[in-house]
Scaffold this motif. Structure first.
Motif, PDB file in Angstrom:
ATOM      1  N   SER A   1      44.108   9.488   9.265  1.00 29.56           N
ATOM      2  CA  SER A   1      44.729  10.800   9.425  1.00 29.56           C
ATOM      3  C   SER A   1      45.677  10.805  10.618  1.00 29.56           C
ATOM      4  O   SER A   1      45.407  10.197  11.661  1.00 29.56           O
ATOM      5  N   ARG A   2      46.768  11.514  10.443  1.00 33.16           N
ATOM      6  CA  ARG A   2      47.705  11.669  11.560  1.00 33.16           C
ATOM      7  C   ARG A   2      47.195  12.666  12.584  1.00 33.16           C
ATOM      8  O   ARG A   2      47.678  12.714  13.708  1.00 33.16           O
ATOM      9  N   LEU A   3      46.218  13.474  12.189  1.00 31.67           N
ATOM     10  CA  LEU A   3      45.630  14.444  13.112  1.00 31.67           C
ATOM     11  C   LEU A   3      44.509  13.753  13.886  1.00 31.67           C
ATOM     12  O   LEU A   3      43.356  13.758  13.495  1.00 31.67           O
TER      13      LEU A   3
ATOM     14  N   ALA B   1      51.469  27.800  10.445  1.00 33.99           N
ATOM     15  CA  ALA B   1      52.889  27.423  10.487  1.00 33.99           C
ATOM     16  C   ALA B   1      53.369  27.252  11.927  1.00 33.99           C
ATOM     17  O   ALA B   1      54.143  26.327  12.224  1.00 33.99           O
ATOM     18  N   GLN B   2      52.914  28.119  12.819  1.00 36.58           N
ATOM     19  CA  GLN B   2      53.303  27.990  14.226  1.00 36.58           C
ATOM     20  C   GLN B   2      52.712  26.718  14.839  1.00 36.58           C
ATOM     21  O   GLN B   2      53.366  26.041  15.634  1.00 36.58           O
TER      22      GLN B   2
ATOM     23  N   HIS C   1      47.916  21.798   4.772  1.00 39.36           N
ATOM     24  CA  HIS C   1      47.202  20.564   5.097  1.00 39.36           C
ATOM     25  C   HIS C   1      46.626  20.634   6.509  1.00 39.36           C
ATOM     26  O   HIS C   1      45.474  20.254   6.734  1.00 39.36           O
ATOM     27  N   LEU C   2      47.422  21.117   7.458  1.00 44.89           N
ATOM     28  CA  LEU C   2      46.939  21.224   8.837  1.00 44.89           C
ATOM     29  C   LEU C   2      45.755  22.191   8.915  1.00 44.89           C
ATOM     30  O   LEU C   2      44.766  21.908   9.601  1.00 44.89           O
TER      31      LEU C   2
ATOM     32  N   LYS D   1      38.159  21.252   8.942  1.00 43.02           N
ATOM     33  CA  LYS D   1      37.224  20.133   8.840  1.00 43.02           C
ATOM     34  C   LYS D   1      36.831  19.632  10.230  1.00 43.02           C
ATOM     35  O   LYS D   1      35.704  19.196  10.444  1.00 43.02           O
ATOM     36  N   ALA D   2      37.753  19.722  11.189  1.00 43.22           N
ATOM     37  CA  ALA D   2      37.478  19.287  12.562  1.00 43.22           C
ATOM     38  C   ALA D   2      36.702  20.337  13.351  1.00 43.22           C
ATOM     39  O   ALA D   2      36.327  20.097  14.502  1.00 43.22           O
ATOM     40  N   GLY D   3      36.479  21.518  12.753  1.00 41.76           N
ATOM     41  CA  GLY D   3      35.726  22.569  13.446  1.00 41.76           C
ATOM     42  C   GLY D   3      36.563  23.340  14.454  1.00 41.76           C
ATOM     43  O   GLY D   3      36.039  23.960  15.368  1.00 41.76           O
TER      44      GLY D   3
END
Length: 182
Positions: free
Chosen positions: A82-84, A106-107, A124-125, A131-133
């Motif tokens: 993941s890029r995140l 969006a911001q 997606h974000l 999922k990351a809480g």
């Protein structure tokens, strides 16, 4: 013809794995294939019972015969990470904590693209952050921060007086005068 013959230790292990709550459903089906094969069922009969193809049953029986129980669970899927990253999540948390405004997905996407050069779509974000809480939305709408505590206490006392059947002190004669109804 493929047939499974289990030792007593393997039967105990099969029973333990089948009852384990952490076993994924597809792995549980594969364990069932092994159990039915050991019980003397033919591959076509197992396929009909589990509603899968004979080819699939044959494949998993072969896998068990070659590798034992460890060959049955799904292997980790390889793919692009993941890029995140956790570092980006931490940077987002710090930015949201420092800011006084409410953020939208969006911001946050715009901020990530501007400051870190990482592109995302808002949907997606939002899914990845959930999922990351990570929470970035306002959880409750309230005007409590704009209320005068003295007026709130006065109105609360008026409500309590009205509940007891008395006339509230805060009411004026202008408030009690209503236009006559026809």
């Amino acid at each position: 013809m493929y047939r499974v013959h289990l030792t007593e230790a393997q039967r105990v292990e099969l029973q333990r794995r089948t009852r384990d709550r952490e076993v994924m459903p597809r792995t549980r089906d594969r364990l069932e294939m092994v159990r039915l094969s050991a019980a003397g069922w033919s591959i076509p009969k197992i396929a009909i019972h589990l509603r899968v193809s004979e080819k699939r049953v044959r494949y998993w029986i072969k896998q068990f015969l070659a590798g034992g129980f460890d060959a049955l669970p799904d292997q980790p899927h390889v793919g692009q990470p993941s890029r995140l990253t956790p570092a980006l999540v931490a940077a987002l948390q710090q930015e949201v904590a420092q800011s006084q405004c409410t953020w939208t997905a969006a911001q946050l996407v715009d901020w990530l693209a501007k400051h870190h050069g990482v592109p995302f779509t808002p949907n997606h974000l939002a899914r990845r952050l959930k999922k990351a809480g990570f929470s970035y939305k306002r959880t409750e709408r309230s005007l409590q921060h704009k209320q005068d505590p003295a007026q709130v206490a006065e109105r609360q006392a008026d409500l309590e007086t009205a509940a007891k059947g008395g006339k509230p002190v805060g009411w004026t004669s202008a408030m009690s005068m209503k236009p006559a109804s026809p």
